[in-house]
Design a protein around this motif. Structure first.
Motif, mmCIF file in Angstrom:
data_model
loop_
_atom_site.group_PDB
_atom_site.id
_atom_site.type_symbol
_atom_site.label_atom_id
_atom_site.label_comp_id
_atom_site.label_asym_id
_atom_site.label_seq_id
_atom_site.Cartn_x
_atom_site.Cartn_y
_atom_site.Cartn_z
ATOM 1 N N ARG A 29 32.455 33.724 42.022
ATOM 2 C CA ARG A 29 33.832 33.904 42.909
ATOM 3 C C ARG A 29 33.356 34.802 43.345
ATOM 4 O O ARG A 29 34.178 35.038 45.318
ATOM 5 N N ASP A 30 33.009 36.070 42.577
ATOM 6 C CA ASP A 30 33.448 37.603 42.933
ATOM 7 C C ASP A 30 32.976 37.814 42.837
ATOM 8 O O ASP A 30 32.018 38.009 42.047
ATOM 9 N N ASP A 31 32.983 39.593 43.178
ATOM 10 C CA ASP A 31 32.414 40.903 42.446
ATOM 11 C C ASP A 31 32.602 40.976 41.174
ATOM 12 O O ASP A 31 31.361 41.289 40.305
ATOM 13 N N VAL A 34 38.545 37.751 36.690
ATOM 14 C CA VAL A 34 39.817 38.422 36.494
ATOM 15 C C VAL A 34 40.315 37.425 35.569
ATOM 16 O O VAL A 34 40.843 36.178 36.148
ATOM 17 N N MET B 80 37.231 45.318 43.145
ATOM 18 C CA MET B 80 38.479 44.328 43.000
ATOM 19 C C MET B 80 39.898 44.497 42.774
ATOM 20 O O MET B 80 40.774 44.720 42.499
ATOM 21 N N ALA B 146 44.827 42.147 42.049
ATOM 22 C CA ALA B 146 43.358 42.099 42.745
ATOM 23 C C ALA B 146 42.924 42.266 43.855
ATOM 24 O O ALA B 146 43.518 41.165 44.541
ATOM 25 N N VAL B 147 41.968 42.343 44.770
ATOM 26 C CA VAL B 147 41.407 41.883 46.288
ATOM 27 C C VAL B 147 39.769 41.030 46.010
ATOM 28 O O VAL B 147 39.020 41.521 45.620
ATOM 29 N N THR B 148 40.700 39.743 46.703
ATOM 30 C CA THR B 148 38.790 39.445 45.923
ATOM 31 C C THR B 148 38.740 38.848 47.647
ATOM 32 O O THR B 148 38.981 39.506 48.456
ATOM 33 N N ARG B 149 37.615 37.988 47.314
ATOM 34 C CA ARG B 149 36.293 38.025 49.130
ATOM 35 C C ARG B 149 37.239 36.900 49.960
ATOM 36 O O ARG B 149 36.322 36.998 51.365
ATOM 37 N N SER B 150 38.228 36.536 49.307
ATOM 38 C CA SER B 150 38.027 35.439 49.767
ATOM 39 C C SER B 150 39.856 35.216 50.969
ATOM 40 O O SER B 150 40.209 34.102 51.489
ATOM 41 N N MET B 214 37.649 42.174 50.480
ATOM 42 C CA MET B 214 36.770 42.893 49.416
ATOM 43 C C MET B 214 35.770 43.283 49.055
ATOM 44 O O MET B 214 36.148 42.142 48.279
#
Lengths: 332, 332
Positions: A29-31, A34, B80, B146-150, B214
């Motif tokens: 889902r992401d980098d 978590v 993240m 956390a900063v996700t892509r979504s 991000m």
């Protein structure tokens, strides 16, 4: 038939479960993933499995390989008395690998994760010149409750779960001895090598009965016990008659032309637990392991003040037991 | 000269630091590492680097390779908005690798860990048919931070740190273009590919200025932006004139016979940050990145309601930007 990226994604999708407790950002889902840690300590371990060193595609099924990559890491968490929670899987795949093989491998990963209530939260997929599997397993343990290798005390008994040597017997078989695989003993040995079991619940019972030190037997009893003794600053005495040699190994000894006791002492990949505990705790721990898990706990010797490890046979003759287990840094 | 186990242990010993804050059981001490998580969420990522797919021993120094293996994972944590804390390193080494090369590799790992205040807490070392590096990086982030892509929202501006395309230019050079490596632009490109920088502090500034989404640019702007848009359920419009093309790429364009803008849009391994934020936050975030880190922040476009990514050139002509970045599942 070459594996397409779509097929690979479909294989990985089998592992993308719905929202799991503790997972804030999950697989693919992401980098990064978590996860919540609660109030627990985080336990971390990693293992790399490389084709032609740790396995051959011709002698282990893709399902067993995927499951084993998870289980050997779970075994390391278990040996700390931790509970498995999350896994990350990095994988390298040659172009000649078929899609069905990869799907089956991910099926094995998924089954092993499910069996241990783990969630796969991260991964990385790549081409590679040979099959490479890299698993990182993340567990939890209450602060101060991890059982390390360094707590063995003089006078403690040395105990092992299950029986020893079967996986090494299976490796010897798959390495080319033209044995009759129709024999039950041969199938048992091959199974022990291809489908190891991680002793998670058993480890937590041993911790509850006050295990002073613990590790998993991945490189052979003498090698691993030498590590435990070095970490604890003690020596050990092994009663050779007490070592629980795998029954299948005894049955196949003649055909395999091996000494079952020697293999039980030095063979790797059993993934049984090696622990030390106070003499008065052994009987109750043994009873609970038998009752709850149907797993034997065998008292094989004692922690001694003198350094080094000695073996004593039925006649009372004592001789040093040189570490003779599996050396990771040696090609098979 | 073949690498002995003693030499390998000496190399790894360089990474066994003294007691580090948060580490309960550290590198090489037990079956698994134990670390404190405090009250934070745990952020996990893994990357596998395989010889002849991700690197060639002839074109990257062992030190740079070891450091890069850490940095590309740190970059995922940074994306993240997490703080790096711990790393685990699985390594496979062929018999023809020299001890000095391995020592230098571990030196690069140690330097990169030190630069990012990370502690190596686990590892696994094996023989392998080719060099394999598997890193798992563990970070921390305050719950909910956390900063996700979504999270990209229609109307957000799209920003990138630094400049783009240099790493792809360096890859093109190391792949065999017989360029004059004495030229400063050529050295800059090769450096960008061999010595990427993870934008950890920059990411935390962007998070503080309210970045809505991000990620790090590992596979090229168009490919990675497409992923971010897909995760957020939005589209994007890129102002092609605004894309910060690496100066060295512009200077070397003729000799490399490449279109610098095309490489800046599609080239992988820049490890710059791609983020989205409210229009009114961009100027202040840019000023702080310049002041604190000396790093540029460039506004390259906007998040749109319509799906897909379009590029608009200086004349106002709009055309779809097909994802054309690095595909991990393709051999180089």
């Amino acid at each position: 038939m070459e594996l397409s990226e779509d097929e690979l994604i479909a294989a990985i999708a089998r592992l993308r479960s719905a929202d799991e407790p503790g997972v804030v950002v999950g697989l693919g889902r992401d980098d990064a993933a978590v996860v919540e840690a609660g109030g627990a300590h985080v336990v971390l371990t990693t293992d790399l499995l490389v084709e032609r060193v740790h396995f051959d595609r011709s002698t282990i099924s893709a399902h067993d390989l995927g499951a084993k990559a998870i289980v050997v890491n779970v075994s390391d968490l278990a040996a700390m008395a931790a509970s498995p929670r999350y896994a990350l899987l990095g994988i390298g795949l040659p172009a000649d690998v078929e899609a069905a093989w990869v799907m089956e491998l991910y099926g094995g990963v998924a089954d092993a994760c499910a069996e241990h209530a783990m969630t796969l939260v991260g991964g990385d997929t790549n081409r590679a010149g040979l099959v490479v599997l890299s698993v990182t397993a993340v567990g939890e343990v209450a602060p101060g409750r991890a059982v390390t290798r360094s707590g063995a005390r003089v006078g403690d008994r040395i105990v092992v779960t299950g029986s020893l040597g079967a996986a090494a017997g299976g490796l010897a078989l798959s390495d080319g001895t033209p044995a009759a695989l129709s024999e039950p003993w041969a199938r048992a040995l091959v199974d022990a090598h291809a489908r190891p079991v991680a002793r998670v619940g058993e480890a937590q019972v041993l911790a509850r009965f006050g295990a002073s030190s613990m590790m998993d037997l991945s490189d052979g009893l003498t090698t691993d016990l030498a590590r435990l003794c070095a970490a604890s600053g003690v020596g050990a005495r092994i009663e050779l008659d007490a070592v629980p040699v795998a029954q299948a190994l005894v049955e196949g000894a003649t055909e395999l032309a091996i000494d079952p006791l020697a293999l039980a002492l030095s063979g790797g990949e059993d993934y049984e637990l090696l622990a030390t505990m106070a003499p008065e705790a052994v009987a109750a721990a043994r009873a609970e392991l038998r009752e709850v898990f149907g797993v034997a706990l065998t008292d094989v010797g004692s922690i001694e003040e003198t350094s080094g490890i000695v073996g004593v046979d039925a006649s009372g003759t004592t001789a040093p037991l040189a570490p003779a287990g599996w050396d990771h840094f040696r090609t098979r």
